[in-house]
Each structure stands twice: as structure tokens, then as C-alpha cells.
Write a protein that holds these residues in place. Structure first.
Motif, PDB file in Angstrom:
ATOM      1  N   PRO A 175       0.907  -1.163  -0.093  1.00  0.00           N
ATOM      2  CA  PRO A 175       0.119   0.025  -0.079  1.00  0.00           C
ATOM      3  C   PRO A 175       1.057   1.110  -0.049  1.00  0.00           C
ATOM      4  O   PRO A 175       1.945   1.251   0.822  1.00  0.00           O
ATOM      5  N   GLY A 176       0.349   2.329  -0.812  1.00  0.00           N
ATOM      6  CA  GLY A 176       1.237   3.448  -1.044  1.00  0.00           C
ATOM      7  C   GLY A 176       2.347   3.359  -1.742  1.00  0.00           C
ATOM      8  O   GLY A 176       3.279   4.357  -2.258  1.00  0.00           O
ATOM      9  N   GLY A 177       2.666   1.998  -2.401  1.00  0.00           N
ATOM     10  CA  GLY A 177       3.974   1.813  -3.417  1.00  0.00           C
ATOM     11  C   GLY A 177       3.427   2.078  -4.922  1.00  0.00           C
ATOM     12  O   GLY A 177       2.387   2.390  -5.112  1.00  0.00           O
ATOM     13  N   ALA A 178       4.365   1.463  -5.466  1.00  0.00           N
ATOM     14  CA  ALA A 178       4.157   1.578  -7.241  1.00  0.00           C
ATOM     15  C   ALA A 178       4.891   0.652  -7.958  1.00  0.00           C
ATOM     16  O   ALA A 178       5.817   0.197  -7.425  1.00  0.00           O
ATOM     17  N   ALA A 179       4.153   0.361  -9.162  1.00  0.00           N
ATOM     18  CA  ALA A 179       4.831  -0.469 -10.042  1.00  0.00           C
ATOM     19  C   ALA A 179       5.313   0.596 -11.056  1.00  0.00           C
ATOM     20  O   ALA A 179       4.226   1.151 -11.607  1.00  0.00           O
ATOM     21  N   VAL A 269       3.251   3.714 -15.012  1.00  0.00           N
ATOM     22  CA  VAL A 269       3.380   3.771 -13.811  1.00  0.00           C
ATOM     23  C   VAL A 269       1.829   3.671 -12.828  1.00  0.00           C
ATOM     24  O   VAL A 269       1.144   4.413 -13.104  1.00  0.00           O
ATOM     25  N   VAL A 270       2.024   2.520 -11.846  1.00  0.00           N
ATOM     26  CA  VAL A 270       0.682   2.161 -11.262  1.00  0.00           C
ATOM     27  C   VAL A 270       0.921   2.238  -9.998  1.00  0.00           C
ATOM     28  O   VAL A 270       1.620   1.518  -9.225  1.00  0.00           O
ATOM     29  N   THR A 271       0.281   3.252  -9.461  1.00  0.00           N
ATOM     30  CA  THR A 271       0.446   3.164  -7.753  1.00  0.00           C
ATOM     31  C   THR A 271      -0.779   2.530  -6.997  1.00  0.00           C
ATOM     32  O   THR A 271      -2.063   2.629  -7.530  1.00  0.00           O
ATOM     33  N   ARG A 272      -0.278   1.968  -6.026  1.00  0.00           N
ATOM     34  CA  ARG A 272      -1.474   1.416  -4.992  1.00  0.00           C
ATOM     35  C   ARG A 272      -1.767   2.443  -3.942  1.00  0.00           C
ATOM     36  O   ARG A 272      -0.995   2.584  -3.051  1.00  0.00           O
ATOM     37  N   PRO A 273      -3.140   2.858  -3.961  1.00  0.00           N
ATOM     38  CA  PRO A 273      -3.239   3.767  -2.848  1.00  0.00           C
ATOM     39  C   PRO A 273      -3.178   2.917  -1.538  1.00  0.00           C
ATOM     40  O   PRO A 273      -3.276   1.743  -1.385  1.00  0.00           O
ATOM     41  N   VAL A 274      -2.989   3.853  -0.536  1.00  0.00           N
ATOM     42  CA  VAL A 274      -2.674   3.146   0.971  1.00  0.00           C
ATOM     43  C   VAL A 274      -4.000   2.568   1.409  1.00  0.00           C
ATOM     44  O   VAL A 274      -3.809   1.528   2.168  1.00  0.00           O
TER      45      VAL A 274
END
Ligand code: SAM
Length: 277
Positions: A175-179, A269-274
Motif C-alpha cells: 500500500p502506498g507503493g508503485a509498479a 506507472v501504477v500506484t497502489r493507494p494506501v
């Protein structure tokens, strides 16, 4: 989004352009990865990945990162030099085919250490290696602040296998990170998705079009992830008018002819919300 045409905007998905090579952030990331072939689409992919991870504050001591299909790319050493703890992966040796014989595959850490950009002890402490098949991700990989792949998901044997990989990779983003995933991109407005080579020999590639990746972006959004992409393609920079045709000179190599198509690179860039579970 508010991005000017051809602005280098790490953090947001975009198409490679030669204009980016004049940007100070591009030049600084080029130094960080210890590479100088600025007008090469693969160089752009590495720089985009490094600059995006930096912009998202993911290159800080104590952060964790998972790299897929790392080959012998400089990003592993460059991230380790910033204090990031890394699990580097590449496909098992017995399935690597030509990737192994052309120096684009790694089997252990010795293939990944770049002495000019990372101290040996820092590298040894920060990086571990594990063979991983991107078409069959092990469930015990865990979660990381940063997940990345450069010039890989177009090589998995079918367009759908690449798309599935990107979706599955999100299971490993904390969570909060990115691919950050870069791939080859067909800028030609021709029907049909181009596929070449043979996966068993390590020569397979497919060239995603805007419509293929737009579909992926919609799917990722429907799964709760955040993705922005600037799809504009620059065609007028002198280094883009000079299309690299076979046998390739690799300089410049920002626009490349493959079987009648003009190909370049794109970064997602794909981010995962917290809050996403
Ligand atoms: C074009 S090379 C890119 C290497 C490196 N990422 C770079 O940017 O230079 C493609 C990489 O994808 C890896 N690869 C291909 N198929 C794979 C699979 N099924 N699972 C994991 N890695 C794979 C190859 O071993 C190789 O390292």
C-alpha cells in the motif's frame, strides 16, 4: 495532468521522446545509472524508471524493491546505491534461450553489480537474487514499495501474458507503493498487433499499441489502482526523423523500424493507494 508536450514527467506514464534527453532530471538519472547512450529507447526506459522511483520517494534508505527480468540492467546497482533493499529476479536459466547468449539475462548477483555506480559491500548487503518466471509468479514473493520491469513484459509469449503479468505484479506492491513497467510501443496506426520471434528461443516480442495499453489501464483502474498516461507521440525531433532501421546502428535508437512499424518505448506507472486492500 497539465504536462506540456514532450515534457519529461517521471511519475506519469509517457511515451519516449528524444526531447527528454535535454531535461536536467533525465541527465541526472543517466549519471545515476552510469550510462551515456541518451538517445536510445532502452536508455530512456532505465532513466524513466529511475527518475519515476525517485520522484515518488521510493529510492530512500529502508525502502524495498522487486525487479523482474532484470537481465544485466544497471537499475539494480543504481537502486542499491540509494540504500534500497532489492530482490532481483530473472527467468530460470533453462528457459532463457537467446537472452542468456546475448548477455541480457542474469542467473545470480555477479551479473548485476556495476562497480562504477555501487560500492561492492553496499551492493552485497542490499541485493538478493531469485529465479522467477513472470508468467507464473510465486505466491511467497511478498510486498515491496517498488516493483519494476524494464523491456520485459512484451517478451512473455503472447500479448495477453504480458498484460496478465502487469496485473499480477500489483499483488506485490505494498500500500502506498508503485509498479513501474516499461515496454515496446508501436506508434504506427496500422491494424493488428505485431508479434515476432519465438518464446522458446528467447526471441519473442510483441509491440503493444495505444488501444491495447488503454484497455490495460482501464482494467487496472477498475481494480482500484491509480494510473495516468500521456499518450502523445513526438515524431519531429531530428533524432526521431532518423528512424533506426535494420541492421540497427543503435545511435540514435529512439524510433526503430520493426517489420514496417515504427516502434519506441513507453513507461507505465501504477500506484497502489494506501487504502486499497
Ligand atoms: C530485453 S531483456 C531486458 C533485460 C533488462 N530488463 C534490461 O532492461 O536490459 C528481456 C528480459 O526478460 C527476461 N524474461 C523473458 N521472459 C521471461 C519470463 N517468462 N520470466 C522472467 N523473465 C523473463 C529475460 O530473461 C531478459 O532478462
Amino acid at each position: 495532468m497539465g504536462i506540456r508536450p514532450w515534457q519529461f514527467a517521471p511519475g506519469i506514464g509517457q511515451v519516449a521522446t528524444a526531447h527528454h534527453a535535454a531535461d536536467p532530471v533525465y541527465l541526472s538519472a543517466s549519471d545515476a545509472i552510469g550510462e551515456s547512450n541518451l538517445l536510445h529507447r532502452k536508455h530512456w526506459e532505465w532513466v524513466f524508471t529511475h527518475a519515476t522511483a525517485d520522484r515518488l520517494n521510493l529510492l530512500e534508505a529502508g525502502r524495498s524493491a522487486l525487479g523482474f527480468g532484470v537481465g544485466t540492467e544497471p537499475l539494480v546497482s543504481a537502486f542499491a546505491a540509494r540504500g534500497v533493499e532489492i530482490l532481483a529476479t530473472d527467468q530460470p536459466e533453462d528457459q532463457a534461450g537467446d537472452w542468456a547468449t546475448t548477455g541480457q539475462h542474469s542467473t545470480d548477483l555477479r551479473d548485476l553489480w556495476r562497480p562504477t555506480i555501487c560500492d561492492e559491500e553496499v551492493f552485497a548487503r542490499a541485493v538478493s537474487f531469485r529465479p522467477v518466471d513472470m508468467t507464473s509468479l510465486p505466491s511467497d514473493l511478498g510486498e515491496f514499495d517498488l516493483v519494476w520491469s524494464s523491456c520485459c513484459f512484451e517478451h512473455l509469449g503472447s500479448p495477453q501474458a504480458g498484460i496478465e503479468f502487469v496485473r499480477n505484479s500489483m499483488r506485490h506492491v505494498a500500500p502506498g507503493g508503485a509498479a513501474i513497467h516499461t515496454t515496446e510501443f508501436d506508434t504506427t496506426r496500422l491494424k493488428g498487433l505485431l508479434e515476432i520471434g519465438d518464446v522458446g528461443r528467447g526471441t519473442y516480442a510483441c509491440f503493444y499499441r495505444r488501444r491495447d495499453l488503454k484497455k490495460l489501464v482501464s482494467t487496472l483502474r477498475s481494480e482500484g489502482f491509480e494510473v495516468e498516461v500521456d499518450w502523445r507521440v513526438s515524431r519531429r525531433h531530428p533524432a526521431e526523423r532518423q528512424v533506426d532501421r535494420p541492421p540497427y546502428s543503435h545511435s540514435p535508437h529512439m524510433r526503430v523500424e520493426v517489420e514496417g512499424r515504427i516502434v519506441t518505448s513507453i513507461g507505465l506507472v501504477v500506484t497502489r493507494p494506501v487504502t486499497t486492500t
